[in-house]
Design a protein around this motif. Structure first.
Motif, short mmCIF file in Angstrom:
data_model
loop_
_atom_site.label_atom_id
_atom_site.label_comp_id
_atom_site.label_asym_id
_atom_site.label_seq_id
_atom_site.Cartn_x
_atom_site.Cartn_y
_atom_site.Cartn_z
N LEU A 197 0.83 -1.20 0.00
CA LEU A 197 0.00 0.00 0.00
C LEU A 197 0.87 1.25 0.00
O LEU A 197 0.53 2.25 -0.65
CB LEU A 197 -0.93 -0.01 1.22
N ALA A 198 1.99 1.20 0.71
CA ALA A 198 2.91 2.34 0.71
C ALA A 198 3.42 2.63 -0.69
O ALA A 198 3.60 3.80 -1.09
CB ALA A 198 4.07 2.08 1.67
N LYS A 199 3.64 1.58 -1.49
CA LYS A 199 4.11 1.75 -2.87
C LYS A 199 3.01 2.33 -3.76
O LYS A 199 3.30 2.86 -4.83
CB LYS A 199 4.56 0.41 -3.44
N LYS A 200 1.76 2.20 -3.32
CA LYS A 200 0.62 2.71 -4.09
C LYS A 200 0.22 4.10 -3.61
O LYS A 200 -0.91 4.55 -3.80
CB LYS A 200 -0.57 1.75 -3.97
N ASP A 201 1.15 4.79 -2.94
CA ASP A 201 0.95 6.18 -2.48
C ASP A 201 -0.13 6.31 -1.40
O ASP A 201 -0.76 7.36 -1.28
CB ASP A 201 0.61 7.11 -3.66
N VAL A 202 -0.33 5.24 -0.63
CA VAL A 202 -1.20 5.35 0.54
C VAL A 202 -0.39 5.97 1.67
O VAL A 202 0.73 5.53 1.95
CB VAL A 202 -1.74 3.97 0.96
N GLY A 203 -0.93 7.00 2.30
CA GLY A 203 -0.23 7.65 3.40
C GLY A 203 -0.40 6.85 4.68
O GLY A 203 -1.50 6.77 5.23
N ILE A 204 0.67 6.24 5.15
CA ILE A 204 0.61 5.40 6.35
C ILE A 204 1.38 6.08 7.46
O ILE A 204 2.59 6.33 7.35
CB ILE A 204 1.19 4.00 6.07
N HIS A 205 0.69 6.41 8.54
CA HIS A 205 1.29 7.18 9.63
C HIS A 205 1.29 6.35 10.91
O HIS A 205 0.24 6.16 11.54
CB HIS A 205 0.51 8.48 9.84
N TYR A 206 2.46 5.86 11.28
CA TYR A 206 2.60 5.12 12.53
C TYR A 206 2.84 6.11 13.68
O TYR A 206 3.19 7.27 13.47
CB TYR A 206 3.75 4.12 12.43
N LYS A 207 2.59 5.61 14.90
CA LYS A 207 2.73 6.43 16.10
C LYS A 207 1.84 7.69 16.00
O LYS A 207 2.22 8.77 16.39
CB LYS A 207 4.19 6.79 16.36
N HIS A 208 0.66 7.47 15.45
CA HIS A 208 -0.37 8.51 15.37
C HIS A 208 -1.65 7.96 15.99
O HIS A 208 -2.18 6.96 15.51
CB HIS A 208 -0.64 8.91 13.92
N SER A 209 -2.12 8.59 17.04
CA SER A 209 -3.30 8.12 17.77
C SER A 209 -4.53 8.94 17.43
O SER A 209 -4.52 10.18 17.56
CB SER A 209 -3.03 8.21 19.28
N VAL A 210 -5.58 8.27 16.98
CA VAL A 210 -6.85 8.96 16.69
C VAL A 210 -7.59 9.13 18.00
O VAL A 210 -7.97 8.15 18.65
CB VAL A 210 -7.69 8.15 15.69
N ASN A 211 -7.81 10.37 18.39
CA ASN A 211 -8.42 10.66 19.69
C ASN A 211 -9.88 11.05 19.61
O ASN A 211 -10.61 10.95 20.60
CB ASN A 211 -7.63 11.77 20.40
N TRP A 261 -16.21 13.41 7.57
CA TRP A 261 -15.80 13.12 8.94
C TRP A 261 -14.51 13.85 9.26
O TRP A 261 -13.55 13.79 8.49
CB TRP A 261 -15.61 11.61 9.16
N GLU A 262 -14.52 14.53 10.38
CA GLU A 262 -13.32 15.23 10.87
C GLU A 262 -12.67 14.36 11.94
O GLU A 262 -13.31 14.00 12.93
CB GLU A 262 -13.70 16.60 11.44
N VAL A 263 -11.42 14.00 11.72
CA VAL A 263 -10.70 13.09 12.61
C VAL A 263 -9.53 13.82 13.24
O VAL A 263 -8.69 14.40 12.54
CB VAL A 263 -10.20 11.87 11.82
N LYS A 264 -9.48 13.80 14.56
CA LYS A 264 -8.37 14.45 15.28
C LYS A 264 -7.32 13.39 15.63
O LYS A 264 -7.63 12.39 16.28
CB LYS A 264 -8.87 15.15 16.53
N VAL A 265 -6.11 13.65 15.18
CA VAL A 265 -5.03 12.68 15.31
C VAL A 265 -3.83 13.32 16.00
O VAL A 265 -3.38 14.40 15.59
CB VAL A 265 -4.59 12.16 13.92
N GLN A 266 -3.32 12.64 17.02
CA GLN A 266 -2.13 13.15 17.70
C GLN A 266 -0.88 12.42 17.24
O GLN A 266 -0.82 11.19 17.30
CB GLN A 266 -2.26 13.03 19.22
N ASN A 267 0.10 13.18 16.79
CA ASN A 267 1.41 12.63 16.46
C ASN A 267 2.12 12.35 17.79
O ASN A 267 2.45 13.28 18.53
CB ASN A 267 2.20 13.64 15.62
N LEU A 268 2.34 11.08 18.10
CA LEU A 268 2.86 10.73 19.41
C LEU A 268 4.32 11.11 19.59
O LEU A 268 4.81 11.19 20.73
CB LEU A 268 2.68 9.22 19.65
N ASP A 269 5.03 11.36 18.51
CA ASP A 269 6.42 11.82 18.62
C ASP A 269 6.50 13.31 18.89
O ASP A 269 7.21 13.76 19.79
CB ASP A 269 7.19 11.48 17.34
N SER A 270 5.74 14.08 18.11
CA SER A 270 5.83 15.55 18.23
C SER A 270 4.82 16.14 19.20
O SER A 270 5.01 17.26 19.68
CB SER A 270 5.63 16.18 16.85
N GLY A 271 3.75 15.38 19.48
CA GLY A 271 2.69 15.92 20.34
C GLY A 271 1.70 16.80 19.59
O GLY A 271 0.71 17.25 20.16
#
Length: 500
Positions: free
Chosen positions: A195-209, A219-229
């Motif tokens: 999927l990454a090769k098909k230009d799907v944006g995959i974000h690890y260490k991201h928590s949907v709150n 739909w509006e989704v709020k996501v916290q980047n767990l590395d940067s906050g």
């Protein structure tokens, strides 16, 4: 804390086998779809999909006795078994398509042929198994199933189980050589790599709150980047919540009416894993027994050969454990925080109805390792504690909801998909057969949530799934073609090396 906003077509929450499957299906159907994935852990397939967090059984109802029910008149109802088998055939076809199209390259990286067996003790259980066999073998889906109550034949099939066994009690087994061991963790990782090769944006260490409906129907989704906050805001036309046990909380936050009056009860699995290679080498099958009287369906004992990291392993279980967490990496407050005003009475009713489950869990929690070894000895009479270690598998959240058949607070033991009436959001809940039927389940999500696109996608769906829209149990010729195709493509008909 800064805020960023991004728009996309599809958001997948959770990087497990379900999101991987849905993402791959959608990208094959429409390569131009913009898809974004959010996963709170550092990589894909680390929770329920992980190879050590599930039994790795390709669930096709070949050996699982809880999919066949003895009716009051003594006959055996195989309707559920037929349904599960059909669904697994869909998964095999899609995986074959991916192999043929060089999306997946080495089938042995995620699937291996392995006999599936049912084993029972006692005259009554032997009679049940024989009736089950006679009912199933008449259907083309279970062609090739064998039955035996001859100890000498069983020694050939399961030498480790029959070694040093007392033959006073009647014993019988069925065997299907077309069974499989599936490494769902490896498959999940392979699919996300593609999927990454098909230009799907995959974000690890991201928590949907949080997530909420906007005025324009997105739909509006709020996501916290767990590395940067940093908390980011993403919007999409369609959201799939495939976060395992974490899906319930997000479903509740969505506020859709279909998610009301639903709750969840977490149960963890504990397995014994053999560390003696000499013992591992003596067993080559998945052997399922029958749950004890009063025990829930998820407690069916089984002795499983596994293929993980090119190494043959042997597991026995599951034993039930309890944690209020909905995920292995979840919070101790997951269970209590899932109780809301709209599901309070549903949860209370479930508690009152399932005192036997509570009692069972307490008994399981109090089991010492030696007591667990005693249960193992029903399968391996001369099992020694020193040869086995305990491992904690994944958390499963059993769905609780109000149903017409079961009334308020009914505990469900299958896989549930909750979809908004307008198809803009879907959430996956529940447990087994889960991963094995992922392709079927995600096709149902697509059918409900992308109805306008189905006519233009139909030819592609039939290319990926030759049996799409056709019941195989009623079409022996097509079933034979599908079996031949998948066995050849996935190399299930070839003799595989046994790793020690």
């Amino acid at each position: 804390m800064s805020r960023q906003e991004t728009k996309t077509d599809v958001i997948l929450i959770g990087a497990g086998i379900m999101s991987a499957t849905l993402g791959m299906l959608l990208k094959e159907l429409d390569p131009n779809l913009q898809i974004t994935v959010f996963e709170k852990l550092a990589s894909a397939g680390e929770e329920s999909s992980n190879e050590w967090n599930n039994a790795g059984t390709g669930h096709a109802a070949l050996c699982e006795l809880n999919y066949t029910v003895e009716k009051p008149d003594g006959s055996v109802d195989i309707k559920k078994a037929l349904e599960i088998n059909e669904q697994f055939q869909v998964s095999l076809q899609f995986w074959s398509y991916l192999v043929n199209n060089q999306v997946l390259h080495n089938p042995e990286d995620f699937i291996m042929p392995l006999p599936h067996m049912s084993l029972v003790l006692g005259e009554k259980n032997v009679d049940f198994l024989q009736k089950r066999f006679e009912a199933m073998v008449r259907n083309p889906l279970f062609e090739g199933m064998e039955f035996s109550k001859d100890p000498e034949k069983l020694k050939e099939w399961i030498p480790l189980i029959m070694q040093n066994r007392d033959y006073k009690a009647p014993i019988a087994a069925t065997k299907m050589d077309s069974g499989t061991d599936v490494n769902f963790g490896a498959l999940t990782r392979l699919l996300f790599a593609n999927l990454a090769k098909k230009d799907v944006g995959i974000h690890y260490k991201h928590s949907v709150n949080d997530l909420k409906r906007t005025a324009d129907g997105h739909w509006e989704v709020k996501v916290q980047n767990l590395d940067s906050g940093i908390t980011e805001t993403h919007s999409a036309k369609f959201v799939f919540v495939g976060g395992g046990g974490g899906s319930l909380h997000l479903l509740q936050k969505s506020g859709i009416p279909e998610g009301k009056h639903m709750g969840g009860f977490p149960v963890s699995g504990i397995f014994l894993v053999c560390k003696n290679p000499d013992i591992v080498a003596k067993h080559h099958a998945k052997v399922y027994g029958k749950a004890k009287v009063g025990a829930p369906p998820m407690s069916v004992p089984h002795l499983d050969t596994r293929f993980i990291d090119n190494k043959k392993s042997l597991l026995f279980g599951p034993f039930a454990g309890f944690s209020p967490k909905f995920l292995k990496t979840g919070s101790m407050f997951d269970l209590i925080s899932s109780v809301k005003p709209d599901n309070l009475f549903t949860m209370l009713a479930a508690g009152a109805k399932n005192m036997s489950l509570t009692s069972y869990l307490i008994q399981q929690l109090m089991l010492s390792k030696e007591k667990r070894i005693e249960e193992l000895r029903e399968f391996i009479p001369n099992a020694k504690a020193d040869d086995w270690d305990l491992i904690v598998a994944g958390q499963r959240v059993q769905v609780i909801k109000d149903t017409e058949a079961g009334g308020k607070g009914t505990l469900q033991f299958g896989t549930e998909v909750v979809t908004a009436a307008d198809g803009s959001i879907a959430a996956l809940l529940g447990a087994s057969p889960g991963a094995s039927t992922a392709v079927h389940v995600m096709l149902e999500v697509i059918r409900k949530c992308f109805p306008e696109q189905i006519p233009e996608w139909e030819s592609k769906l039939k290319e990926m799934i030759p049996s799409y829209g056709i019941p195989l149990k009623e079409n022996p010729k097509l079933l034979h073609e599908v079996h031949t195709l998948t066995a050849q493509t996935l190399r299930l008909s070839e003799k595989k090396p046994i790793y020690n």
